[in-house]
Write a protein that holds these residues in place. Structure first.
Motif, PDB file in Angstrom:
ATOM      1  N   VAL A   1       0.813  -1.222   0.000  1.00  0.00           N
ATOM      2  CA  VAL A   1       0.000   0.000   0.000  1.00  0.00           C
ATOM      3  C   VAL A   1       0.845   1.270   0.000  1.00  0.00           C
ATOM      4  N   ASP A   2       2.140   1.130   0.220  1.00  0.00           N
ATOM      5  CA  ASP A   2       3.044   2.273   0.080  1.00  0.00           C
ATOM      6  C   ASP A   2       4.415   1.730  -0.282  1.00  0.00           C
ATOM      7  N   GLY A   3       5.053   2.377  -1.239  1.00  0.00           N
ATOM      8  CA  GLY A   3       6.380   1.955  -1.677  1.00  0.00           C
ATOM      9  C   GLY A   3       6.366   1.141  -2.947  1.00  0.00           C
ATOM     10  N   GLN A   4       5.187   1.019  -3.575  1.00  0.00           N
ATOM     11  CA  GLN A   4       5.090   0.168  -4.758  1.00  0.00           C
ATOM     12  C   GLN A   4       5.910   0.689  -5.936  1.00  0.00           C
TER      13      GLN A   4
ATOM     14  N   THR B 288      20.151  -8.752 -14.588  1.00  0.00           N
ATOM     15  CA  THR B 288      20.383 -10.175 -14.880  1.00  0.00           C
ATOM     16  C   THR B 288      20.390 -10.426 -16.387  1.00  0.00           C
ATOM     17  N   GLU B 289      19.577  -9.685 -17.129  1.00  0.00           N
ATOM     18  CA  GLU B 289      19.582  -9.843 -18.583  1.00  0.00           C
ATOM     19  C   GLU B 289      20.890  -9.345 -19.185  1.00  0.00           C
ATOM     20  N   VAL B 290      21.399  -8.224 -18.693  1.00  0.00           N
ATOM     21  CA  VAL B 290      22.657  -7.677 -19.198  1.00  0.00           C
ATOM     22  C   VAL B 290      23.814  -8.594 -18.827  1.00  0.00           C
ATOM     23  N   ILE B 291      23.841  -9.061 -17.588  1.00  0.00           N
ATOM     24  CA  ILE B 291      24.910  -9.951 -17.148  1.00  0.00           C
ATOM     25  C   ILE B 291      24.872 -11.254 -17.930  1.00  0.00           C
TER      26      ILE B 291
ATOM     27  N   THR C 101      12.844  -1.439  -8.377  1.00  0.00           N
ATOM     28  CA  THR C 101      13.912  -2.319  -7.929  1.00  0.00           C
ATOM     29  C   THR C 101      13.815  -3.685  -8.605  1.00  0.00           C
ATOM     30  N   ILE C 102      12.616  -4.214  -8.708  1.00  0.00           N
ATOM     31  CA  ILE C 102      12.427  -5.519  -9.355  1.00  0.00           C
ATOM     32  C   ILE C 102      12.801  -5.440 -10.836  1.00  0.00           C
ATOM     33  N   ILE C 103      12.346  -4.398 -11.510  1.00  0.00           N
ATOM     34  CA  ILE C 103      12.673  -4.233 -12.931  1.00  0.00           C
ATOM     35  C   ILE C 103      14.178  -4.058 -13.101  1.00  0.00           C
TER      36      ILE C 103
ATOM     37  N   TYR D 242      16.554   1.902 -20.429  1.00  0.00           N
ATOM     38  CA  TYR D 242      15.538   1.938 -21.474  1.00  0.00           C
ATOM     39  C   TYR D 242      14.517   0.848 -21.233  1.00  0.00           C
ATOM     40  N   LYS D 243      14.932  -0.245 -20.607  1.00  0.00           N
ATOM     41  CA  LYS D 243      14.011  -1.316 -20.274  1.00  0.00           C
ATOM     42  C   LYS D 243      13.068  -0.863 -19.163  1.00  0.00           C
TER      43      LYS D 243
END
Length: 126
Positions: free
Chosen positions: A85-88, A102-105, A94-96, A123-124
């Motif tokens: 309900v706060d911090g989304q 991980t995709e770049v690595i 952070t998740i993105i 850009y992602k």
């Protein structure tokens, strides 16, 4: 009210997080992303980044019952369901960000050492 500090991995340990429908959609712009990135770049080695407050709310049992696809993880694995309900916005970024890293690595193991604000990672996210 629990007021402990948790790492990102601990936040997701045995928790199922959902953003309730009444919350606004993802709205961070390049300015917020630059601020976030600058905070991370200025972080001293061995220090942690305080990302801010994350407020979670228990999900009513009647709502949980309608989450048929999630019963296996809630009931069988004992994951606790919560609404964010706060911090989304920070949590989503952070998740993105972690996914993009991980995709770049995955493509280039040395890439993490050379990340820049104009790197494809942002850009992602944007």
């Amino acid at each position: 009210m629990q007021t402990d500090l948790f790492s990102i991995s601990k936040i997701f340990t045995e928790r199922l997080l959902r953003i309730p429908d009444y919350q606004r959609g993802y709205a961070w712009t390049e300015k917020q992303l630059k601020d976030y990135w600058n905070d991370l770049c200025q972080l001293e080695m061995g220090k942690n980044h305080y990302i801010g407050v994350l407020t979670l709310e228990d999900v009513p049992e009647s709502v949980i019952e309608s989450w048929a696809e999630d019963h296996w993880i809630i009931k069988n694995k004992n994951f606790a369901p919560f609404y964010v309900v706060d911090g989304q916005q920070r949590l989503t970024t952070t998740i993105i960000f972690i996914q993009a890293i991980t995709e770049v690595i995955g493509k280039d193991k040395k890439a993490i050492c050379n990340l820049r604000l104009d790197h494809e990672i942002f850009y992602k996210i944007a």
